[in-house]
Motif scaffolding. Structure first.
Motif, PDB file in Angstrom:
ATOM      1  N   ARG A 136      12.580   9.837   6.919  1.00 22.72           N
ATOM      2  CA  ARG A 136      12.959   9.290   6.500  1.00 22.72           C
ATOM      3  C   ARG A 136      11.939   7.693   6.758  1.00 22.72           C
ATOM      4  N   PHE A 137      12.011   8.379   8.299  1.00 24.44           N
ATOM      5  CA  PHE A 137      11.479   6.389   9.235  1.00 24.44           C
ATOM      6  C   PHE A 137       9.343   7.322   8.751  1.00 24.44           C
ATOM      7  N   GLU A 138       8.719   8.416   8.632  1.00 23.46           N
ATOM      8  CA  GLU A 138       7.584   8.813   8.705  1.00 23.46           C
ATOM      9  C   GLU A 138       7.431   8.048   6.636  1.00 23.46           C
ATOM     10  N   LEU A 139       8.167   9.396   5.506  1.00 26.18           N
ATOM     11  CA  LEU A 139       8.003   8.772   4.621  1.00 26.18           C
ATOM     12  C   LEU A 139       7.900   6.533   3.894  1.00 26.18           C
ATOM     13  N   ASP A 140       9.031   6.708   4.213  1.00 25.75           N
ATOM     14  CA  ASP A 140       9.635   5.012   4.147  1.00 25.75           C
ATOM     15  C   ASP A 140       8.279   4.334   4.584  1.00 25.75           C
ATOM     16  N   ASN A 141       7.400   4.226   5.102  1.00 27.61           N
ATOM     17  CA  ASN A 141       6.603   3.789   6.647  1.00 27.61           C
ATOM     18  C   ASN A 141       5.245   4.331   6.377  1.00 27.61           C
ATOM     19  N   ALA A 173       2.962   4.407   3.682  1.00 31.40           N
ATOM     20  CA  ALA A 173       1.783   2.783   2.687  1.00 31.40           C
ATOM     21  C   ALA A 173       1.560   2.061   4.267  1.00 31.40           C
ATOM     22  N   PHE A 174       2.489   1.538   4.897  1.00 33.11           N
ATOM     23  CA  PHE A 174       2.301   0.593   5.666  1.00 33.11           C
ATOM     24  C   PHE A 174       1.172   1.360   7.134  1.00 33.11           C
ATOM     25  N   GLU A 176      -0.600   3.269   7.132  1.00 38.16           N
ATOM     26  CA  GLU A 176      -1.519   4.008   6.277  1.00 38.16           C
ATOM     27  C   GLU A 176      -2.630   2.793   6.011  1.00 38.16           C
ATOM     28  N   SER A 177      -2.212   1.419   5.928  1.00 36.45           N
ATOM     29  CA  SER A 177      -3.159   0.536   5.816  1.00 36.45           C
ATOM     30  C   SER A 177      -3.660  -0.092   7.248  1.00 36.45           C
ATOM     31  N   ARG A 178      -3.145   0.374   8.009  1.00 37.25           N
ATOM     32  CA  ARG A 178      -3.528   0.627   9.217  1.00 37.25           C
ATOM     33  C   ARG A 178      -3.958   1.434  10.651  1.00 37.25           C
ATOM     34  N   ILE A 179      -4.035   2.450  10.261  1.00 37.68           N
ATOM     35  CA  ILE A 179      -4.865   3.616  10.360  1.00 37.68           C
ATOM     36  C   ILE A 179      -5.354   4.437   9.978  1.00 37.68           C
ATOM     37  N   ASN A 180      -5.744   5.921  10.171  1.00 37.61           N
ATOM     38  CA  ASN A 180      -5.720   6.958   9.478  1.00 37.61           C
ATOM     39  C   ASN A 180      -4.570   7.529   8.872  1.00 37.61           C
ATOM     40  N   ALA A 181      -4.902   8.096   7.504  1.00 37.06           N
ATOM     41  CA  ALA A 181      -3.791   8.785   7.418  1.00 37.06           C
ATOM     42  C   ALA A 181      -3.146   9.715   7.784  1.00 37.06           C
ATOM     43  N   LEU A 216     -11.821   2.736   7.874  1.00 35.98           N
ATOM     44  CA  LEU A 216     -10.184   2.655   7.437  1.00 35.98           C
ATOM     45  C   LEU A 216     -10.109   2.181   5.798  1.00 35.98           C
ATOM     46  N   ASN A 217      -9.697   2.760   5.456  1.00 31.31           N
ATOM     47  CA  ASN A 217      -9.804   2.456   4.058  1.00 31.31           C
ATOM     48  C   ASN A 217     -11.767   1.696   3.103  1.00 31.31           C
TER      49      ASN A 217
END
Length: 173
Positions: A17-22, A24-25, A27-32, A156-157
């Motif tokens: 739940r933690f990983e899925l819920d966060n 996008a957040f 991946e906007s800050r660190i490598n996916a 990043l991005n």
């Protein structure tokens, strides 16, 4: 009060739940993370790998839980090197909704106690991209000092960022 514990099989549902819920957040800050991490069995495999690393003394992945027991973040000691170094690299991530509550600062403090205490490490390194003022502040408030900067070293991005390199030594070293 924040508590840290090594990731285990009992954390699977919360960690998923933690990983899925966060996702996008983060991946906007660190490598996916690789797509396989989110596929069936991916998080289970990651937990098993973390357990093997801890047993082999090559890495330690801790989950952060708040007073109510909710999973609010992760903090890791990776690339543990014993012979000649007695060091590792520190990394952490806090849930999007939990940023700014002091969890990172407290978790870093607690993991330093573990690293320099029971794990008998002598030096920790950490990195933050130059624009990440929050992480830089967390590291500096926990005794880390900057020892270097690598320019255009992190993509990043589609944007190249400078990385700041930090270190913290065991007390008295």
């Amino acid at each position: 009060m924040l508590s840290l514990h090594l990731v285990s099989d009992r954390d699977l549902a919360d960690l998923r739940r933690f990983e899925l819920d966060n996702r996008a957040f983060f991946e906007s800050r660190i490598n996916a993370r690789p797509a396989a991490f989110y596929a069936d069995g991916g998080i289970e495999a990651a937990i098993a790998a973390a357990q093997r690393e801890a047993a082999a003394d090559t890495g330690y992945q801790f989950l952060m839980r708040d007073e109510a027991g909710a999973l609010v973040g992760r903090i890791n000691l990776i690339q543990v090197k014993r012979k000649h170094y007695h060091s590792c690299e520190l990394g952490y991530r806090i849930a999007a909704d939990e940023n700014g509550k002091g969890y990172a600062k407290e978790a870093v403090k607690q993991v330093l106690d573990k690293a320099f205490g029971e794990l008998r490490l002598l030096r920790l390194e950490a990195k933050a991209h130059a624009g990440n003022a929050g992480s830089i502040k967390v590291l500096e408030r926990n005794g880390f000092s900057q020892f270097g900067r690598s320019t255009r070293s992190f993509e990043l991005n589609g944007q190249w960022l400078d990385m700041l390199h930090f270190e913290c030594h065991a007390p008295g070293r």
